[in-house]
Write an enzyme that holds these catalytic residues in place. Structure first.
Site, PDB file in Angstrom:
ATOM      1  N   HIS A   1       0.837  -1.210   0.000  1.00 34.06           N
ATOM      2  CA  HIS A   1       0.000   0.000   0.000  1.00 34.06           C
ATOM      3  C   HIS A   1       0.867   1.253   0.000  1.00 34.06           C
ATOM      4  O   HIS A   1       1.823   1.342   0.765  1.00 34.06           O
ATOM      5  CB  HIS A   1      -0.907   0.015   1.235  1.00 34.06           C
ATOM      6  CG  HIS A   1      -2.058  -0.941   1.139  1.00 34.06           C
ATOM      7  ND1 HIS A   1      -3.109  -0.939   2.001  1.00 34.06           N
ATOM      8  CD2 HIS A   1      -2.315  -1.935   0.242  1.00 34.06           C
ATOM      9  CE1 HIS A   1      -3.972  -1.871   1.661  1.00 34.06           C
ATOM     10  NE2 HIS A   1      -3.505  -2.507   0.603  1.00 34.06           N
TER      11      HIS A   1
ATOM     12  N   TYR B   1      -9.127   5.014   8.025  1.00 34.19           N
ATOM     13  CA  TYR B   1      -9.190   5.318   9.459  1.00 34.19           C
ATOM     14  C   TYR B   1     -10.248   6.407   9.613  1.00 34.19           C
ATOM     15  O   TYR B   1     -10.093   7.500   9.060  1.00 34.19           O
ATOM     16  CB  TYR B   1      -7.849   5.857   9.962  1.00 34.19           C
ATOM     17  CG  TYR B   1      -6.736   4.835  10.051  1.00 34.19           C
ATOM     18  CD1 TYR B   1      -5.977   4.492   8.931  1.00 34.19           C
ATOM     19  CD2 TYR B   1      -6.413   4.238  11.269  1.00 34.19           C
ATOM     20  CE1 TYR B   1      -4.942   3.568   9.016  1.00 34.19           C
ATOM     21  CE2 TYR B   1      -5.371   3.313  11.364  1.00 34.19           C
ATOM     22  CZ  TYR B   1      -4.649   2.985  10.240  1.00 34.19           C
ATOM     23  OH  TYR B   1      -3.622   2.073  10.332  1.00 34.19           O
TER      24      TYR B   1
ATOM     25  N   PRO C   1      -3.251   0.048  18.975  1.00 36.57           N
ATOM     26  CA  PRO C   1      -2.988  -0.405  17.602  1.00 36.57           C
ATOM     27  C   PRO C   1      -3.198   0.645  16.511  1.00 36.57           C
ATOM     28  O   PRO C   1      -2.897   0.379  15.346  1.00 36.57           O
ATOM     29  CB  PRO C   1      -3.970  -1.568  17.428  1.00 36.57           C
ATOM     30  CG  PRO C   1      -5.031  -1.354  18.438  1.00 36.57           C
ATOM     31  CD  PRO C   1      -4.396  -0.637  19.583  1.00 36.57           C
TER      32      PRO C   1
ATOM     33  N   LYS D   1       1.845  -0.258  15.073  1.00 37.66           N
ATOM     34  CA  LYS D   1       3.267  -0.300  15.415  1.00 37.66           C
ATOM     35  C   LYS D   1       3.714  -1.511  16.242  1.00 37.66           C
ATOM     36  O   LYS D   1       4.914  -1.810  16.316  1.00 37.66           O
ATOM     37  CB  LYS D   1       3.647   0.975  16.202  1.00 37.66           C
ATOM     38  CG  LYS D   1       3.668   2.220  15.334  1.00 37.66           C
ATOM     39  CD  LYS D   1       4.895   2.278  14.443  1.00 37.66           C
ATOM     40  CE  LYS D   1       4.756   3.192  13.278  1.00 37.66           C
ATOM     41  NZ  LYS D   1       4.554   2.549  11.980  1.00 37.66           N
TER      42      LYS D   1
ATOM     43  N   TYR E   1       4.291   6.576  10.075  1.00 38.57           N
ATOM     44  CA  TYR E   1       3.442   5.429   9.729  1.00 38.57           C
ATOM     45  C   TYR E   1       4.232   4.363   8.960  1.00 38.57           C
ATOM     46  O   TYR E   1       4.101   3.169   9.234  1.00 38.57           O
ATOM     47  CB  TYR E   1       2.239   5.899   8.903  1.00 38.57           C
ATOM     48  CG  TYR E   1       1.154   4.869   8.742  1.00 38.57           C
ATOM     49  CD1 TYR E   1       0.139   4.739   9.689  1.00 38.57           C
ATOM     50  CD2 TYR E   1       1.131   4.011   7.641  1.00 38.57           C
ATOM     51  CE1 TYR E   1      -0.865   3.785   9.543  1.00 38.57           C
ATOM     52  CE2 TYR E   1       0.132   3.057   7.490  1.00 38.57           C
ATOM     53  CZ  TYR E   1      -0.859   2.959   8.440  1.00 38.57           C
ATOM     54  OH  TYR E   1      -1.851   2.011   8.296  1.00 38.57           O
TER      55      TYR E   1
HETATM   56  P1  FAD Z   1       3.389 -11.904  21.534  1.00 38.50           P
HETATM   57  O1  FAD Z   1       2.875 -11.969  20.159  1.00 38.50           O
HETATM   58  O2  FAD Z   1       2.424 -11.637  22.639  1.00 38.50           O
HETATM   59  O3  FAD Z   1       4.140 -13.263  21.798  1.00 38.50           O
HETATM   60  C1  FAD Z   1       4.572 -13.656  23.077  1.00 38.50           C
HETATM   61  C2  FAD Z   1       4.618 -15.156  23.158  1.00 38.50           C
HETATM   62  O4  FAD Z   1       5.100 -15.539  24.438  1.00 38.50           O
HETATM   63  C3  FAD Z   1       3.241 -15.787  23.012  1.00 38.50           C
HETATM   64  O5  FAD Z   1       3.286 -16.801  22.038  1.00 38.50           O
HETATM   65  C4  FAD Z   1       2.935 -16.311  24.397  1.00 38.50           C
HETATM   66  O6  FAD Z   1       2.127 -17.483  24.369  1.00 38.50           O
HETATM   67  C5  FAD Z   1       4.318 -16.589  24.941  1.00 38.50           C
HETATM   68  N1  FAD Z   1       4.382 -16.566  26.401  1.00 38.50           N
HETATM   69  C6  FAD Z   1       3.753 -15.721  27.250  1.00 38.50           C
HETATM   70  N2  FAD Z   1       4.051 -16.018  28.509  1.00 38.50           N
HETATM   71  C7  FAD Z   1       4.901 -17.069  28.474  1.00 38.50           C
HETATM   72  C8  FAD Z   1       5.540 -17.820  29.472  1.00 38.50           C
HETATM   73  N3  FAD Z   1       5.364 -17.544  30.754  1.00 38.50           N
HETATM   74  N4  FAD Z   1       6.323 -18.829  29.087  1.00 38.50           N
HETATM   75  C9  FAD Z   1       6.511 -19.122  27.768  1.00 38.50           C
HETATM   76  N5  FAD Z   1       5.912 -18.438  26.779  1.00 38.50           N
HETATM   77  C10 FAD Z   1       5.123 -17.425  27.131  1.00 38.50           C
HETATM   78  N6  FAD Z   1      -0.566  -4.700  16.728  1.00 38.50           N
HETATM   79  C11 FAD Z   1      -0.793  -4.014  15.625  1.00 38.50           C
HETATM   80  O7  FAD Z   1       0.162  -3.405  15.120  1.00 38.50           O
HETATM   81  N7  FAD Z   1      -2.047  -4.001  15.043  1.00 38.50           N
HETATM   82  C12 FAD Z   1      -3.094  -4.692  15.577  1.00 38.50           C
HETATM   83  O8  FAD Z   1      -4.195  -4.670  15.053  1.00 38.50           O
HETATM   84  C13 FAD Z   1      -2.884  -5.400  16.744  1.00 38.50           C
HETATM   85  N8  FAD Z   1      -3.890  -6.074  17.322  1.00 38.50           N
HETATM   86  C14 FAD Z   1      -3.649  -6.721  18.479  1.00 38.50           C
HETATM   87  C15 FAD Z   1      -4.689  -7.408  19.092  1.00 38.50           C
HETATM   88  C16 FAD Z   1      -4.482  -8.074  20.302  1.00 38.50           C
HETATM   89  C17 FAD Z   1      -5.632  -8.794  20.971  1.00 38.50           C
HETATM   90  C18 FAD Z   1      -3.189  -8.056  20.890  1.00 38.50           C
HETATM   91  C19 FAD Z   1      -2.949  -8.761  22.211  1.00 38.50           C
HETATM   92  C20 FAD Z   1      -2.167  -7.395  20.252  1.00 38.50           C
HETATM   93  C21 FAD Z   1      -2.369  -6.727  19.055  1.00 38.50           C
HETATM   94  N9  FAD Z   1      -1.351  -6.049  18.406  1.00 38.50           N
HETATM   95  C22 FAD Z   1      -1.585  -5.374  17.295  1.00 38.50           C
HETATM   96  C23 FAD Z   1      -0.001  -6.032  18.903  1.00 38.50           C
HETATM   97  C24 FAD Z   1       0.865  -7.079  18.222  1.00 38.50           C
HETATM   98  O9  FAD Z   1       0.095  -8.226  17.957  1.00 38.50           O
HETATM   99  C25 FAD Z   1       2.012  -7.348  19.165  1.00 38.50           C
HETATM  100  O10 FAD Z   1       2.745  -6.148  19.303  1.00 38.50           O
HETATM  101  C26 FAD Z   1       2.920  -8.488  18.737  1.00 38.50           C
HETATM  102  O11 FAD Z   1       2.240  -9.711  18.836  1.00 38.50           O
HETATM  103  C27 FAD Z   1       4.170  -8.504  19.619  1.00 38.50           C
HETATM  104  O12 FAD Z   1       4.873  -9.680  19.436  1.00 38.50           O
HETATM  105  P2  FAD Z   1       5.650 -10.344  20.636  1.00 38.50           P
HETATM  106  O13 FAD Z   1       6.321 -11.526  20.045  1.00 38.50           O
HETATM  107  O14 FAD Z   1       6.438  -9.321  21.357  1.00 38.50           O
HETATM  108  O15 FAD Z   1       4.516 -10.801  21.676  1.00 38.50           O
HETATM  109  C1  DHB Z   2      -4.384  -3.420  11.044  1.00 35.23           C
HETATM  110  C2  DHB Z   2      -4.488  -3.137  12.364  1.00 35.23           C
HETATM  111  C3  DHB Z   2      -4.144  -1.888  12.797  1.00 35.23           C
HETATM  112  O1  DHB Z   2      -4.214  -1.596  14.086  1.00 35.23           O
HETATM  113  C4  DHB Z   2      -3.734  -0.906  11.941  1.00 35.23           C
HETATM  114  O2  DHB Z   2      -3.452   0.331  12.416  1.00 35.23           O
HETATM  115  C5  DHB Z   2      -3.619  -1.197  10.616  1.00 35.23           C
HETATM  116  C6  DHB Z   2      -3.945  -2.470  10.170  1.00 35.23           C
HETATM  117  C7  DHB Z   2      -4.798  -4.757  10.570  1.00 35.23           C
HETATM  118  O3  DHB Z   2      -5.261  -5.570  11.388  1.00 35.23           O
HETATM  119  O4  DHB Z   2      -4.698  -5.001   9.361  1.00 35.23           O
END
Ligand code: FAD
Ligand code: DHB
Length: 389
Positions: A72, A200, A292, A296, A384
């Site tokens: 995009h 948005y 979100p 980021k 962005y």
């Molecule tokens: P995570 O993806 O949370 O991974 C952490 C891992 O550690 C998981 O697999 C978990 O099971 C594991 N874990 C936890 N505790 C333990 C333990 N004690 N022992 C062993 N393993 C463990 N970001 C966006 O940019 N746009 C979005 O739309 C968006 N939507 C989101 C919706 C939700 C519901 C959530 C929770 C987050 C969202 N995010 C979004 C944020 C984005 O998904 C996260 O920033 C991203 O997943 C970060 O990755 P991570 O690997 O740091 O953490």
């Molecule tokens: C998506 C989620 C977001 O929070 C965003 O700012 C842009 C895209 C997505 O789920 O595709």
């Protein structure tokens, strides 16, 4: 058992860190609390910065993203019944890619499997030990048996609710937090996206976001109350509410259909400082959360993994601690800028319960400014598409 880097968590941060370290010839071992299917079933982020895609390429996990991801060049901001496009490619020369977090995770899991690297899923009661001393190690329980992994370093990639940050004494960590007084209700549906770019929308009824996973699969969000439960939002109610928050043309062309996933996420800004405690580093959501709105979260997890893997490479290859000593400050400098941007986007686009009519008018003035001023469009765009690593 022994490894150089014990990684807790197999989300995007842990898996990407593992592949980057492997590329640098550094042994690592991942411990994940959940099963692979559970991790792959979590529908979360969907938008990748070019820098994140480049990291996937660096570890050989970017092939499918390039084939299936949607590039995009801009986004649309909707307010006062109209849509205004921001041309990010024109402003920055950069683009973003729509490619779901589930797919990023699957590609990284497959790369890890192909490289034959150690991963234990469904590891219970994972605990980091002695990261402030000379004998760091991680223990866990699997099938009732306790295992121990000795290591040089521990990488806490276990998300916001993980054990790594929780194991640090309160006196050694400073936490900054804002919890927003609303959530996002998101649905996924097998329907073509309403527009070829993201919309948005700032609306008197609340924020809405139209995004997608492919040209056949859409992802939509509406701002909701923190007290809401998904059961209160049957599909028809969701679609009606979304239409009300879009401009007429988008509302008229929206294709609706049954949801295949529906969930509510709270919105929070959170930063833990520092991101290093002796021989343990925090990476990704374990150290910081952003609302979100700026897309980021996943991209910050990737830039942390990049900084940490480079620092560890320097430690092993050049016998220098300079990189690991600088990791926390370097990562936090980028994190705080994304925290600021995500807070700003959230503030501009949502309906706040306590800012009244004047707050709503100031938001409209800001949106008018952001969509008219080249300087403002450039500023939004460069944040962005992602600040440089
Ligand atoms: P995570 O993806 O949370 O991974 C952490 C891992 O550690 C998981 O697999 C978990 O099971 C594991 N874990 C936890 N505790 C333990 C333990 N004690 N022992 C062993 N393993 C463990 N970001 C966006 O940019 N746009 C979005 O739309 C968006 N939507 C989101 C919706 C939700 C519901 C959530 C929770 C987050 C969202 N995010 C979004 C944020 C984005 O998904 C996260 O920033 C991203 O997943 C970060 O990755 P991570 O690997 O740091 O953490
Ligand atoms: C998506 C989620 C977001 O929070 C965003 O700012 C842009 C895209 C997505 O789920 O595709």
């Amino acid at each position: 058992m022994r490894t150089k880097v014990a990684i807790i968590g197999a989300g995007p941060a842990g898996l990407l860190l593992g592949q980057l370290l492997h590329n640098y010839g550094i042994d690592n071992f991942i411990l994940e609390r959940q099963s692979p299917d559970y991790v792959l079933g979590r529908i979360r982020a969907g938008l990748l910065e070019e820098g994140t895609v480049a990291l996937l390429d660096q570890v050989g996990a970017g092939v499918r993203a390039h084939a299936e991801g949607l590039v995009h060049e801009g986004i649309e901001l909707a307010f006062s019944g109209r849509r205004h496009r921001i041309d990010m490619k024109a402003a920055t020369g950069k683009t973003v890619m729509i490619y779901g977090q589930t797919e990023v995770t699957l590609d990284l899991m497959n790369a890890r499997k192909a490289a034959g690297l150690d991963t234990v899923y469904e590891a219970k009661d994972v605990r980091p030990h002695d990261f402030d001393g000379s004998h760091p190690r991680v223990t866990w329980v699997r099938d009732g048996v306790t295992h121990t992994l000795d290591c040089d370093f521990i990488a806490g990639c276990d998300g916001f609710h993980g054990v790594s940050r929780a194991s640090v004494p309160a006196s050694a960590i400073e936490e900054f937090e804002r919890v927003y007084p609303f959530g996002w209700l998101g649905i996924l549906s097998e329907t073509p996206p309403v527009s070829h770019e993201l919309i948005y929308s700032n609306h008197a009824l609340g924020f809405a976001l139209c995004t997608m996973r492919s040209m056949k699969r859409s992802r939509y969000y509406v701002q909701c109350s923190l007290d809401d439960h998904v059961d209160q939002w049957p599909d028809d109610r969701f679609w009606d509410e979304l239409k009300r928050r879009l401009d007429q043309e988008a509302a008229d062309s929206l294709v609706t259909g049954p949801s295949i996933e529906k969930s509510i996420a709270p919105l929070r800004s959170f930063v833990a400082e520092p991101m290093r405690f002796g021989k343990m580093f925090l990476c990704g959501d374990a150290a910081h959360i952003v609302p979100p709105t700026g897309a980021k979260g996943l991209n910050l997890a990737a830039s942390d993994a990049h900084y940490l893997s480079s620092a560890l490479r320097e430690f092993y290859d050049e016998k220098s601690s300079a990189g690991i000593d600088a990791y926390s400050a370097k990562a936090l400098a980028r994190v705080w800028k994304a925290v600021r941007f995500s807070w700003w986007m959230t503030s501009m686009l949502h309906k706040f319960p306590d800012t009244g009519a004047i707050g709503a008018r100031i938001q409209l003035a800001e949106l008018d400014y952001v969509t008219q001023s080249q300087a403002a469009m450039s500023s939004l765009s460069e944040n962005y598409v992602g600040l440089p690593f």
